[in-house]
Design a protein around this motif. Structure first.
Motif, mmCIF file in Angstrom:
data_model
loop_
_atom_site.group_PDB
_atom_site.id
_atom_site.type_symbol
_atom_site.label_atom_id
_atom_site.label_comp_id
_atom_site.label_asym_id
_atom_site.label_seq_id
_atom_site.Cartn_x
_atom_site.Cartn_y
_atom_site.Cartn_z
ATOM 1 N N VAL A 174 -4.714 39.757 7.536
ATOM 2 C CA VAL A 174 -5.041 39.682 8.894
ATOM 3 C C VAL A 174 -6.594 40.058 9.237
ATOM 4 N N GLU A 175 -6.910 41.474 8.520
ATOM 5 C CA GLU A 175 -8.339 42.055 8.818
ATOM 6 C C GLU A 175 -9.280 41.041 8.359
ATOM 7 N N VAL A 176 -9.022 40.377 7.105
ATOM 8 C CA VAL A 176 -10.373 39.678 6.664
ATOM 9 C C VAL A 176 -10.150 38.115 7.544
ATOM 10 N N ALA A 177 -9.226 37.560 8.028
ATOM 11 C CA ALA A 177 -9.057 36.615 8.758
ATOM 12 C C ALA A 177 -9.953 36.917 10.114
ATOM 13 N N ARG A 178 -9.477 37.907 10.721
ATOM 14 C CA ARG A 178 -10.526 38.356 12.064
ATOM 15 C C ARG A 178 -12.006 38.339 11.637
ATOM 16 N N ALA A 179 -12.272 39.101 10.769
ATOM 17 C CA ALA A 179 -13.618 39.375 10.223
ATOM 18 C C ALA A 179 -14.508 37.844 10.213
ATOM 19 N N CYS A 180 -13.771 37.060 9.526
ATOM 20 C CA CYS A 180 -14.172 35.771 9.245
ATOM 21 C C CYS A 180 -14.452 34.875 10.416
ATOM 22 N N ILE A 181 -13.384 35.069 11.393
ATOM 23 C CA ILE A 181 -13.679 34.235 12.745
ATOM 24 C C ILE A 181 -14.885 35.023 13.549
ATOM 25 N N GLU A 182 -14.827 36.241 13.538
ATOM 26 C CA GLU A 182 -16.002 36.908 14.114
ATOM 27 C C GLU A 182 -17.226 36.603 13.576
ATOM 28 N N THR A 183 -17.476 36.609 12.376
ATOM 29 C CA THR A 183 -18.616 36.335 11.589
ATOM 30 C C THR A 183 -19.203 34.914 12.089
ATOM 31 N N ILE A 184 -18.336 34.149 11.803
ATOM 32 C CA ILE A 184 -18.874 32.873 12.091
ATOM 33 C C ILE A 184 -19.350 32.569 13.306
ATOM 34 N N ALA A 185 -18.378 33.170 14.346
ATOM 35 C CA ALA A 185 -18.773 32.962 15.807
ATOM 36 C C ALA A 185 -20.406 33.701 16.166
ATOM 37 N N ASN A 241 -11.728 47.364 10.412
ATOM 38 C CA ASN A 241 -10.417 47.740 11.075
ATOM 39 C C ASN A 241 -10.578 47.652 12.364
ATOM 40 N N GLN A 242 -11.848 47.385 13.177
ATOM 41 C CA GLN A 242 -12.090 47.512 14.663
ATOM 42 C C GLN A 242 -12.661 45.850 14.969
ATOM 43 N N MET A 243 -11.712 44.986 15.526
ATOM 44 C CA MET A 243 -12.047 43.716 15.711
ATOM 45 C C MET A 243 -11.929 43.275 17.246
ATOM 46 N N THR A 244 -12.843 42.483 17.873
ATOM 47 C CA THR A 244 -12.867 42.137 18.862
ATOM 48 C C THR A 244 -11.837 40.640 19.137
ATOM 49 N N THR A 245 -11.758 40.170 20.305
ATOM 50 C CA THR A 245 -11.077 38.833 20.271
ATOM 51 C C THR A 245 -11.703 37.689 20.334
ATOM 52 N N THR A 246 -12.980 37.580 19.951
ATOM 53 C CA THR A 246 -13.812 36.535 20.167
ATOM 54 C C THR A 246 -13.297 35.483 19.279
ATOM 55 N N HIS A 247 -12.907 34.171 19.777
ATOM 56 C CA HIS A 247 -12.586 33.225 18.840
ATOM 57 C C HIS A 247 -13.870 31.984 18.791
ATOM 58 N N LEU A 248 -13.705 31.261 17.807
ATOM 59 C CA LEU A 248 -14.906 30.498 17.622
ATOM 60 C C LEU A 248 -14.661 29.371 18.838
ATOM 61 N N SER A 249 -13.631 29.185 19.442
ATOM 62 C CA SER A 249 -13.928 28.213 20.587
ATOM 63 C C SER A 249 -14.575 28.684 21.902
ATOM 64 N N GLN A 260 -1.239 34.537 2.587
ATOM 65 C CA GLN A 260 -0.181 34.033 3.785
ATOM 66 C C GLN A 260 -0.674 34.646 4.996
ATOM 67 N N SER A 261 -0.843 35.950 5.132
ATOM 68 C CA SER A 261 -1.227 36.723 6.576
ATOM 69 C C SER A 261 -2.692 36.064 6.902
ATOM 70 N N LEU A 262 -3.702 35.873 5.892
ATOM 71 C CA LEU A 262 -4.966 35.585 6.355
ATOM 72 C C LEU A 262 -4.420 34.034 6.832
ATOM 73 N N LEU A 263 -3.889 33.110 6.222
ATOM 74 C CA LEU A 263 -3.799 31.696 6.809
ATOM 75 C C LEU A 263 -2.999 31.685 8.051
ATOM 76 N N ALA A 264 -2.092 32.655 8.207
ATOM 77 C CA ALA A 264 -1.355 32.661 9.487
ATOM 78 C C ALA A 264 -2.400 33.095 10.606
ATOM 79 N N GLU A 265 -3.182 33.923 10.496
ATOM 80 C CA GLU A 265 -4.071 34.565 11.417
ATOM 81 C C GLU A 265 -5.168 33.340 11.862
#
Length: 168
Positions: A146-157, A2-10, A38-43
């Motif tokens: 949305v949450e799982v997309a953000r977790a995915c992005i953060e984890t990869i980063a 539920n608590q995500m930061t905004t770091t992106h892969l870039s 749909q929300s995962l892909l959009a995020e």
């Protein structure tokens, strides 16, 4: 999640390639599970992950997700895998065993392959196929996508940062 930061892969210096992500969705209760997809892909598409870097796969139900996740992880093509599914309590005690087997197997896949596996495989305690539950869980799956997309992005980063630090 539920608590995500905004770091992106870039934001990860030295990333040698855009992240490749596999999304596996169960078709059982696809009217609800597709809301997460749909929300995962959009995020993900709002992130620096190019749309062509996300591949989608379908399986009949949640129980079939781990084997495909394992094959995809072992292929070396993906930086992360995201699983979406719904395991419902249909009045028999089986749903808890299925949910535990799926989540345990997904954890084993990521630990065995070093490819993160995110889960939006949800198991509502009480689910009935009436309009109120359909609406509630559809909305809930949008949020979880949305949450799982953000977790995915953060984890990869985060893993890329660790890899860079270990390479020094």
């Amino acid at each position: 999640m539920n608590q995500m930061t905004t770091t992106h892969l870039s934001a990860v210096a030295g990333a040698s390639h855009p992240a490749r992500i596999a999304v596996i969705c169960a078709t059982w209760h696809s009217d609800i599970v597709d809301k997460a997809k749909q929300s995962l892909l959009a995020e993900l598409h709002r992130s620096p992950t190019p749309p062509g870097q996300v591949e989608q796969f379908e399986v009949p139900g949640a129980f079939e997700i781990p084997l495909l996740a394992q094959k995809l992880a072992r292929s070396g093509r993906y930086d992360a895998i995201v699983a979406c599914g719904l395991v419902v309590n249909g009045g028999i005690y089986r749903h808890e065993f299925v949910a535990a087997a799926v989540i345990d197997a997904l954890m084993r896949v990521q630990l065995d392959t070093d490819v993160p596996v995110m889960s939006a495989v949800l198991t509502p305690r009480d689910f009935h196929e009436h309009e109120e539950h359909q609406r509630f869980f559809s909305e809930h799956f949008v949020k979880k996508g949305v949450e799982v997309a953000r977790a995915c992005i953060e984890t990869i980063a985060g893993l890329r940062r660790v890899d860079m630090a270990l390479a020094r």
